[in-house]
Design an enzyme around this catalytic site. Structure first.
Site, PDB file in Angstrom:
ATOM      1  N   THR A 185       0.884  -1.174   0.000  1.00 15.57           N
ATOM      2  CA  THR A 185       0.000   0.000   0.000  1.00 15.57           C
ATOM      3  C   THR A 185       0.916   1.217   0.000  1.00 15.57           C
ATOM      4  O   THR A 185       2.065   1.123   0.437  1.00 15.57           O
ATOM      5  CB  THR A 185      -0.867   0.036   1.269  1.00 15.57           C
ATOM      6  OG1 THR A 185       0.006   0.155   2.393  1.00 15.57           O
ATOM      7  CG2 THR A 185      -1.693  -1.231   1.411  1.00 15.57           C
ATOM      8  N   GLU A 330      -5.467  -4.109  -0.805  1.00 18.65           N
ATOM      9  CA  GLU A 330      -5.819  -5.233   0.077  1.00 18.65           C
ATOM     10  C   GLU A 330      -6.906  -6.133  -0.512  1.00 18.65           C
ATOM     11  O   GLU A 330      -7.192  -7.196   0.010  1.00 18.65           O
ATOM     12  CB  GLU A 330      -6.302  -4.696   1.436  1.00 18.65           C
ATOM     13  CG  GLU A 330      -5.198  -4.156   2.322  1.00 18.65           C
ATOM     14  CD  GLU A 330      -4.929  -2.676   2.116  1.00 18.65           C
ATOM     15  OE1 GLU A 330      -5.209  -2.163   1.009  1.00 18.65           O
ATOM     16  OE2 GLU A 330      -4.436  -2.040   3.056  1.00 18.65           O
ATOM     17  N   LYS A 438     -14.619  16.679  10.664  1.00 19.77           N
ATOM     18  CA  LYS A 438     -15.511  16.598  11.826  1.00 19.77           C
ATOM     19  C   LYS A 438     -15.789  18.005  12.316  1.00 19.77           C
ATOM     20  O   LYS A 438     -14.937  18.645  12.912  1.00 19.77           O
ATOM     21  CB  LYS A 438     -14.867  15.740  12.916  1.00 19.77           C
ATOM     22  CG  LYS A 438     -14.647  14.329  12.418  1.00 19.77           C
ATOM     23  CD  LYS A 438     -14.163  13.407  13.506  1.00 19.77           C
ATOM     24  CE  LYS A 438     -14.006  12.016  12.934  1.00 19.77           C
ATOM     25  NZ  LYS A 438     -12.654  11.553  12.825  1.00 19.77           N
ATOM     26  N   TRP A 443     -20.302  15.133  10.606  1.00 18.45           N
ATOM     27  CA  TRP A 443     -19.292  14.823   9.606  1.00 18.45           C
ATOM     28  C   TRP A 443     -19.628  15.473   8.269  1.00 18.45           C
ATOM     29  O   TRP A 443     -20.764  15.415   7.805  1.00 18.45           O
ATOM     30  CB  TRP A 443     -19.206  13.294   9.395  1.00 18.45           C
ATOM     31  CG  TRP A 443     -18.528  12.596  10.529  1.00 18.45           C
ATOM     32  CD1 TRP A 443     -18.253  13.109  11.764  1.00 18.45           C
ATOM     33  CD2 TRP A 443     -18.052  11.253  10.530  1.00 18.45           C
ATOM     34  NE1 TRP A 443     -17.626  12.161  12.536  1.00 18.45           N
ATOM     35  CE2 TRP A 443     -17.492  11.016  11.806  1.00 18.45           C
ATOM     36  CE3 TRP A 443     -18.033  10.222   9.588  1.00 18.45           C
ATOM     37  CZ2 TRP A 443     -16.923   9.794  12.157  1.00 18.45           C
ATOM     38  CZ3 TRP A 443     -17.481   9.010   9.929  1.00 18.45           C
ATOM     39  CH2 TRP A 443     -16.923   8.798  11.204  1.00 18.45           C
TER      40      TRP A 443
HETATM   41  P1  ADP Z   1      -3.268   3.828  -2.229  1.00 17.75           P
HETATM   42  O1  ADP Z   1      -3.792   4.236  -0.892  1.00 17.75           O
HETATM   43  O2  ADP Z   1      -1.911   3.394  -2.225  1.00 17.75           O
HETATM   44  O3  ADP Z   1      -3.665   4.689  -3.349  1.00 17.75           O
HETATM   45  P2  ADP Z   1      -5.139   1.853  -3.009  1.00 17.75           P
HETATM   46  O4  ADP Z   1      -5.170   1.976  -4.459  1.00 17.75           O
HETATM   47  O5  ADP Z   1      -5.177   0.516  -2.415  1.00 17.75           O
HETATM   48  O6  ADP Z   1      -3.868   2.431  -2.481  1.00 17.75           O
HETATM   49  O7  ADP Z   1      -6.258   2.780  -2.424  1.00 17.75           O
HETATM   50  C1  ADP Z   1      -7.465   2.287  -1.971  1.00 17.75           C
HETATM   51  C2  ADP Z   1      -8.340   3.416  -1.521  1.00 17.75           C
HETATM   52  O8  ADP Z   1      -8.645   4.273  -2.604  1.00 17.75           O
HETATM   53  C3  ADP Z   1      -9.681   2.968  -1.006  1.00 17.75           C
HETATM   54  O9  ADP Z   1      -9.610   2.530   0.323  1.00 17.75           O
HETATM   55  C4  ADP Z   1     -10.507   4.230  -1.172  1.00 17.75           C
HETATM   56  O10 ADP Z   1     -10.286   5.136  -0.112  1.00 17.75           O
HETATM   57  C5  ADP Z   1      -9.934   4.833  -2.424  1.00 17.75           C
HETATM   58  N1  ADP Z   1     -10.779   4.512  -3.577  1.00 17.75           N
HETATM   59  C6  ADP Z   1     -10.602   3.549  -4.480  1.00 17.75           C
HETATM   60  N2  ADP Z   1     -11.559   3.590  -5.426  1.00 17.75           N
HETATM   61  C7  ADP Z   1     -12.384   4.610  -5.098  1.00 17.75           C
HETATM   62  C8  ADP Z   1     -13.575   5.163  -5.660  1.00 17.75           C
HETATM   63  N3  ADP Z   1     -14.112   4.718  -6.793  1.00 17.75           N
HETATM   64  N4  ADP Z   1     -14.137   6.206  -5.018  1.00 17.75           N
HETATM   65  C9  ADP Z   1     -13.623   6.707  -3.878  1.00 17.75           C
HETATM   66  N5  ADP Z   1     -12.498   6.239  -3.311  1.00 17.75           N
HETATM   67  C10 ADP Z   1     -11.885   5.205  -3.905  1.00 17.75           C
END
Ligand code: ADP
Length: 546
Positions: A185, A330, A438, A443
């Site tokens: 990540t 994940e 917040k 929120w």
């Molecule tokens: P990084 O944090 O490294 O960019 P990831 O690609 O695993 O890694 O990121 C996942 C996160 O991206 C999700 O937990 C979410 O917060 C956000 N995310 C992914 N797709 C979407 C989406 N379509 N809309 C909003 N948030 C998204």
């Protein structure tokens, strides 16, 4: 009573073997690092993946050894995905956009044995090689004619290694629960965490990606995976294109609006996938040049929330259907996808958009719910929001080298996202839990505010962060990049535009117009950097929340 069906392990090497056998003449086209086009077939790709596998074995690598790649989306990188995992070694896709310290951390944490690298990233590795004790050598993803001078030690040329092998081998039969690949990540807070996929989880995930209710790949389509192979598994597209026998077009490092537009048109791309920042660049390019993307049928957008205006522009102006997807490293990464239900097609377009801005329904294999902080499940009524929890055979169980489970007592993985789920099963992210604002005990969704601002015709990009407020704890500060920096819209004009689109007490207390917003290594708005940049920002204390 047991079923009496055959049992065989699910292995990623079967995907490239399948593509070579069933779609031998289907092509993979790459816009190479050097700029010219390279094209060959699945049959050749499979053979070269095996040549690579033989070369890795000859270098002494084998089951359980971690081999890293630092590379663009190219045919050689595609071969690495199969050649490395196919022999039971573990493919570690390293994101070269990370800071040097993060790179050092993850390469050491993973104990990478070799790094397979595009020439672009050689200087980066040269600057950190003394800090990488586990790395025995480097393989440059190029041919002999392009090998550069380098201070890296024990360097091999990819094409020379392959030329010494005949590709005449069978993939070993591995246990399907063995590790196939490793992805970290991006670790916006703390150190990056490694997610270690198995052969089984990768193949199951591929089926979900290929399904029509997923991304819907098949052999009739030309697919352009823009999402990098070093970001969240390229959303499964390396495996899924082989499983579906799709025609593949890989953009190499050429990810700007002009190059993407050219590739889409010249290669007659039907389907593509990338994060919103890539599409902002492309749409801006199309608007300023008057070019079109007539052949493109559909696009997957995910990684961060897709602004309503972006969906509308793609669909209404360019005739490209947008499917929003949500997922995370994940989750291999696919969790949900937003495809319209049959009856939605009859709806008025603005009503369809109300649904399309949501992140969509879970694909089969992913179970999903929302919970409050005490672990109570919340109603799926589209109103209650809470922690988004998931389960499934391609969801992480525990992070690499961590002894602790990543799950709660009931086996749920907390995604770190805050979401609603409506009565028809559509999930909508309201925020990442750490980005939520917040304000006076309530929120405010930064995503909703950003989305609304992106609908303003003069706004290119908008980000909202919470800044300290003496009375309300936090209030929203909006940071805006205008489409034309020379004639930016005023803060008042943007605020006026937002007034009819969000609740009055959500309106940002201040709007700053800037030239650029920082992005993360995965192309998302970097809120951590923005919070640091604006940490001393002083808001007026007059805001009324009513
Ligand atoms: P990084 O944090 O490294 O960019 P990831 O690609 O695993 O890694 O990121 C996942 C996160 O991206 C999700 O937990 C979410 O917060 C956000 N995310 C992914 N797709 C979407 C989406 N379509 N809309 C909003 N948030 C998204």
């Amino acid at each position: 009573m047991l079923g009496q069906m055959q049992d065989s392990p699910l292995l990623v090497s079967q995907l490239i073997d399948f593509a070579a056998k069933v779609y031998p003449s289907q092509t993979i086209t790459t816009k190479t690092v050097e700029g010219e086009l390279h094209q060959y077939t699945f049959k050749e790709s499979a053979k070269r993946s095996k040549q690579l596998a033989q070369a890795l074995l000859r270098l002494g690598l084998g089951e359980g050894d971690v081999v890293a790649t630092m590379a663009w989306n190219t045919y050689r990188h595609y071969e690495c995905w199969y050649g490395i995992s196919g022999i039971g070694a573990v493919l570690h896709t390293v994101n070269p956009r990370l800071f040097a310290e993060q790179l050092v951390y993850i390469i050491n944490h993973a104990e990478d044995q070799y790094i397979m690298v595009d020439l672009t990233f050689v200087p980066l590795l040269e600057s950190i090689q003394d800090l990488l004790p586990s790395v025995k050598g480097y393989i440059f993803l190029t041919d002999e004619a392009h090998m550069p001078e380098t201070v890296l030690k024990n360097v091999h040329c990819y094409e020379t290694l392959l030329a010494q092998e005949d590709g005449d081998m069978e993939w070993p039969s591995l246990d399907e629960s063995q590790a196939s690949s490793l992805c970290y990540t991006s670790g916006t807070t703390g150190n990056p965490k490694g997610v270690i996929y198995s052969h089984r989880s990768s193949v199951l995930h591929s089926w979900a990606v290929c399904a029509k209710s997923g991304m819907g790949l098949d052999a009739s389509e030309s697919v352009l995976p823009i999402v990098p192979m070093f970001h969240a598994n390229a959303w499964g597209l390396v495996y899924a294109t082989a499983m579906a026998g799709s025609r593949v077009v890989l953009p190499g490092p050429h990810l700007d609006g002009a190059n993407i537009c050219q590739l889409i048109n010249e290669q007659k791309i039907d389907f593509t996938a990338a994060v919103p920042t890539v599409w902002t660049m492309l749409l801006n390019y199309l608007e300023t040049t008057g070019n079109t993307i007539d052949c493109l049928q559909s696009v997957i957008i995910g990684g961060s929330a897709v602004p309503r205006a972006m969906i509308e522009t793609f669909e209404q102006k360019y005739g490209v259907e947008v499917w929003q997807a949500w997922g995370m490293t994940e989750l291999s990464p696919l969790g949900t996808i937003n495809k319209p239900q049959a009856q939605h097609r009859e709806w008025d377009y603005q009503r369809q958009l109300d649904v399309k801005v949501k992140q969509g329904r879970a694909v089969f294999g992913i179970d999903m719910t929302i919970m409050d902080d005490e672990g109570n499940e919340l109603a799926h009524d589209g109103v209650a929001f809470g922690r988004l929890m998931v389960k499934g055979p391609w969801v992480v169980d525990g992070y690499f080298k961590s002894k602790n489970t990543a799950l709660d007592d009931n086996g749920w993985f907390d995604t770190g996202d805050v979401a609603t789920i409506d009565a028809s099963g559509n999930m909508q992210i309201t925020d990442r839990s750490k980005d939520v604002i917040k304000s006076g005990g309530e929120w405010i969704s930064s995503i909703d505010l950003e989305n609304a601002a992106m609908g303003h015709p003069e706004v290119l990009e908008a980000a909202v962060i919470g800044v300290h407020h003496p009375k309300w704890e936090e209030r929203p500060l909006m940071i805006v990049v205008p489409k034309t920096p020379a004639t930016p819209p005023s803060a008042e004009a943007i605020s006026e535009f937002l007034t009819s689109r969000v609740a009055k007490w959500w309106l940002p207390d201040a709007i700053e117009i800037v030239k650029e917003i920082p992005h993360t290594a995965t192309g998302k708005i970097n809120k951590v950097a923005l919070r640091t940049q604006f940490k001393d920002y002083v808001l007026s204390t007059n805001t009324e929340m009513a």
